[in-house]
Design an enzyme around this catalytic site. Sequence first.
Site, PDB file in Angstrom:
ATOM      1  N   SER A 164       0.833  -1.205   0.000  1.00 17.28           N
ATOM      2  CA  SER A 164       0.000   0.000   0.000  1.00 17.28           C
ATOM      3  C   SER A 164       0.865   1.251   0.000  1.00 17.28           C
ATOM      4  CB  SER A 164      -0.873  -0.006   1.264  1.00 17.28           C
ATOM      5  OG  SER A 164      -1.324   1.309   1.532  1.00 17.28           O
TER       6      SER A 164
ATOM      7  N   THR B 287      -4.713   3.409  -7.586  1.00 14.95           N
ATOM      8  CA  THR B 287      -6.072   3.397  -7.036  1.00 14.95           C
ATOM      9  C   THR B 287      -6.818   4.623  -7.545  1.00 14.95           C
ATOM     10  OG1 THR B 287      -5.384   2.150  -5.091  1.00 14.95           O
ATOM     11  CG2 THR B 287      -7.382   3.460  -4.879  1.00 14.95           C
TER      12      THR B 287
ATOM     13  N   HIS C 164     -13.139  -0.550  -2.910  1.00 21.48           N
ATOM     14  CA  HIS C 164     -12.224  -0.216  -1.825  1.00 21.48           C
ATOM     15  C   HIS C 164     -12.701  -0.849  -0.499  1.00 21.48           C
ATOM     16  CE1 HIS C 164      -8.833   2.809  -1.374  1.00 21.48           C
ATOM     17  NE2 HIS C 164      -8.954   2.382  -0.142  1.00 21.48           N
TER      18      HIS C 164
ATOM     19  N   ASP D 167     -11.780  -7.380  -5.976  1.00 21.87           N
ATOM     20  CA  ASP D 167     -11.754  -7.548  -4.514  1.00 21.87           C
ATOM     21  C   ASP D 167     -13.029  -6.996  -3.914  1.00 21.87           C
ATOM     22  OD1 ASP D 167     -11.608  -4.765  -3.782  1.00 21.87           O
ATOM     23  OD2 ASP D 167      -9.433  -4.786  -3.853  1.00 21.87           O
ATOM     24  N   GLY D 168     -13.243  -7.351  -2.628  1.00 17.45           N
ATOM     25  CA  GLY D 168     -14.393  -6.811  -1.892  1.00 17.45           C
ATOM     26  C   GLY D 168     -15.282  -7.896  -1.326  1.00 17.45           C
ATOM     27  N   GLY D 169     -15.098  -8.224  -0.047  1.00 20.52           N
ATOM     28  CA  GLY D 169     -16.032  -9.107   0.648  1.00 20.52           C
ATOM     29  C   GLY D 169     -15.789 -10.588   0.463  1.00 20.52           C
TER      30      GLY D 169
ATOM     31  N   ARG E  22     -14.799 -14.036   1.422  1.00 23.08           N
ATOM     32  CA  ARG E  22     -14.530 -14.695   2.712  1.00 23.08           C
ATOM     33  C   ARG E  22     -14.550 -16.211   2.611  1.00 23.08           C
ATOM     34  NH1 ARG E  22     -13.469 -10.224   2.955  1.00 23.08           N
ATOM     35  NH2 ARG E  22     -14.040  -8.630   4.476  1.00 23.08           N
TER      36      ARG E  22
ATOM     37  N   GLY F  69      -8.515  -8.082   1.510  1.00 23.56           N
ATOM     38  CA  GLY F  69      -7.897  -7.073   2.369  1.00 23.56           C
ATOM     39  C   GLY F  69      -7.970  -7.464   3.836  1.00 23.56           C
ATOM     40  N   ARG F  70      -9.208  -7.498   4.354  1.00 21.83           N
ATOM     41  CA  ARG F  70      -9.368  -7.726   5.789  1.00 21.83           C
ATOM     42  C   ARG F  70      -9.014  -9.143   6.242  1.00 21.83           C
ATOM     43  NH1 ARG F  70     -13.644  -4.552   3.930  1.00 21.83           N
ATOM     44  NH2 ARG F  70     -13.904  -2.507   4.902  1.00 21.83           N
TER      45      ARG F  70
HETATM   46  C1  LIG Z   1      -7.524  -1.575   6.734  1.00 18.53           C
HETATM   47  C2  LIG Z   1      -7.612  -1.354   5.257  1.00 18.53           C
HETATM   48  C3  LIG Z   1      -6.716  -0.512   4.634  1.00 18.53           C
HETATM   49  C4  LIG Z   1      -6.779  -0.303   3.260  1.00 18.53           C
HETATM   50  N1  LIG Z   1      -5.843   0.490   2.654  1.00 18.53           N
HETATM   51  C5  LIG Z   1      -5.846   0.602   1.313  1.00 18.53           C
HETATM   52  C6  LIG Z   1      -4.823   1.326   0.659  1.00 18.53           C
HETATM   53  O1  LIG Z   1      -3.902   1.835   1.287  1.00 18.53           O
HETATM   54  N2  LIG Z   1      -4.888   1.421  -0.702  1.00 18.53           N
HETATM   55  C7  LIG Z   1      -5.901   0.853  -1.434  1.00 18.53           C
HETATM   56  O2  LIG Z   1      -5.915   0.974  -2.664  1.00 18.53           O
HETATM   57  N3  LIG Z   1      -6.870   0.138  -0.827  1.00 18.53           N
HETATM   58  C8  LIG Z   1      -6.858  -0.011   0.511  1.00 18.53           C
HETATM   59  N4  LIG Z   1      -7.821  -0.757   1.123  1.00 18.53           N
HETATM   60  C9  LIG Z   1      -8.815  -1.476   0.297  1.00 18.53           C
HETATM   61  C10 LIG Z   1      -8.281  -2.869  -0.056  1.00 18.53           C
HETATM   62  O3  LIG Z   1      -7.195  -2.776  -0.938  1.00 18.53           O
HETATM   63  C11 LIG Z   1      -9.376  -3.716  -0.736  1.00 18.53           C
HETATM   64  O4  LIG Z   1      -9.915  -3.003  -1.822  1.00 18.53           O
HETATM   65  C12 LIG Z   1     -10.485  -4.132   0.229  1.00 18.53           C
HETATM   66  O5  LIG Z   1      -9.998  -4.315   1.532  1.00 18.53           O
HETATM   67  C13 LIG Z   1     -11.137  -5.405  -0.255  1.00 18.53           C
HETATM   68  O6  LIG Z   1     -12.210  -5.759   0.577  1.00 18.53           O
HETATM   69  P1  LIG Z   1     -12.108  -6.859   1.765  1.00 18.53           P
HETATM   70  O7  LIG Z   1     -11.404  -6.187   2.894  1.00 18.53           O
HETATM   71  O8  LIG Z   1     -13.535  -7.141   2.059  1.00 18.53           O
HETATM   72  O9  LIG Z   1     -11.354  -8.037   1.242  1.00 18.53           O
HETATM   73  C14 LIG Z   1      -7.787  -0.951   2.499  1.00 18.53           C
HETATM   74  C15 LIG Z   1      -8.683  -1.812   3.130  1.00 18.53           C
HETATM   75  C16 LIG Z   1      -8.600  -2.031   4.495  1.00 18.53           C
HETATM   76  C17 LIG Z   1      -9.558  -2.986   5.142  1.00 18.53           C
END
Ligand SMILES: Cc1cc2nc3c(=O)[nH]c(=O)nc-3n(C[C@H](O)[C@H](O)[C@H](O)COP(=O)(O)O)c2cc1C
Length: 391
Positions: A110, A159, A282, A313-315, A317, A336-337
Amino acid sequence: MGSLNNYLSIADLERAALRRLPACVRGYVCGGTEDGQSLAESRRHFERLGFAPRGLRNVAQRSPAATLWGQTYSLPLGFAPTGFSAIVARDCDAALARIAREEQLPFIISGASTVPLERLQQENANRCWYQAYIPGDMDRVRPLLQRLRQAQIPVLVITIDTCVAANRENLQRLRFTVPFRFSLKLLLDGLMHPRWTLQVFLRTVLGEGIPRFSNLSHEMGPAITQEPPNGFRGGRDRLDWDCIRQIRELWDGKLVLKGVMHPDDARSAVAHGADAIIVSTHGGRQLDGCIAPLQALPEVCAAVPADFPVLIDGGFRRGTDVLKALALGARMVFTGRPQLFGAAIGGAEGIRRAVHIFRDEILTDMALLGCAALDEVDSGLLRRVGHPMAL
Ligand SMILES: Cc1cc2nc3c(=O)[nH]c(=O)nc-3n(C[C@H](O)[C@H](O)[C@H](O)COP(=O)(O)O)c2cc1C
């Protein structure tokens, strides 16, 4: 910690992580924006699609390996960029980079991370992708590209969904800000979670000092308690397709746009020479009220050439979530999470546990779906729940 194998699902990891983390860190990691509609919708859409599995297909030899740009990964899965992960676990960025190498998955650094990207490259055998929060100002972009080239970063991810700070009311209520400001509320929060305070906060601050904006620009930025030069978000609202055109001319490596949700933007990405796109909201952390990335996926895939890599990405699990996206045309899925939940309870080994949960589920689900390889997972296996015929 107990045995990490006792955590059977990503939801198990999440529950345990939430108990461990102070409210402000929970809010930062888990939260969405405004009413949390984008966040909830990204999960809900998986339930609207169901499989019509095949049987009697001899699935004794299965491989979940995925290939992108000639590189083979062990799974169709990668680590999405997550900023400030140091507040979840000590040296979390380095642990993510190392586990991604050992498990043969892509890892995206990131732009808001705190371990210098040059060190992360060492942990990841020079294969880290780097996600940039690019200002619409080429005089600031050029030196950043130079640093990335010197560090041999192969893939630049830009991004595109963060032109301004989103309305994160939950963080305002928790008094959580970027740059970080200490407050009485945060102090009390820390005292209520002594394990986090000792193992993450104090060990980090006493060991390495206050984490810094290490990768936002071409140079090491200040501590995350201070405003970086030009601000954390300065100039991002001027980023446009002309900047992407100029970056494409200057950047020889792979170029990926993250946060593409509209088919017209997908077409523009192809026209501007991008090598891939990531369909993403995001993690529900930017515009609220968005459709799920999974819903946007078929329309986006239809807008680009068949061999153009569409990532998402997104959700995600469950292994079944990943396979639904592949069936709709995604080449790879990012999370991400989930790996942050793993990191919160078990550091590097917790991250590995999250990967193994996905791996085991994907292998089992492929068999039950009647697929020995990922290219057999296609939209013919999916139905809209409640609608027997078409998708
Ligand atoms: C704690 C956290 C920090 C994140 N920081 C960034 C970041 O710095 N740059 C970015 O492009 N996306 C960031 N994201 C978004 C993730 O890259 C990703 O799109 C997203 O977490 C996917 O969903 P998920 O958490 O349900 O898997 C962040 C997400 C989380 C949860």
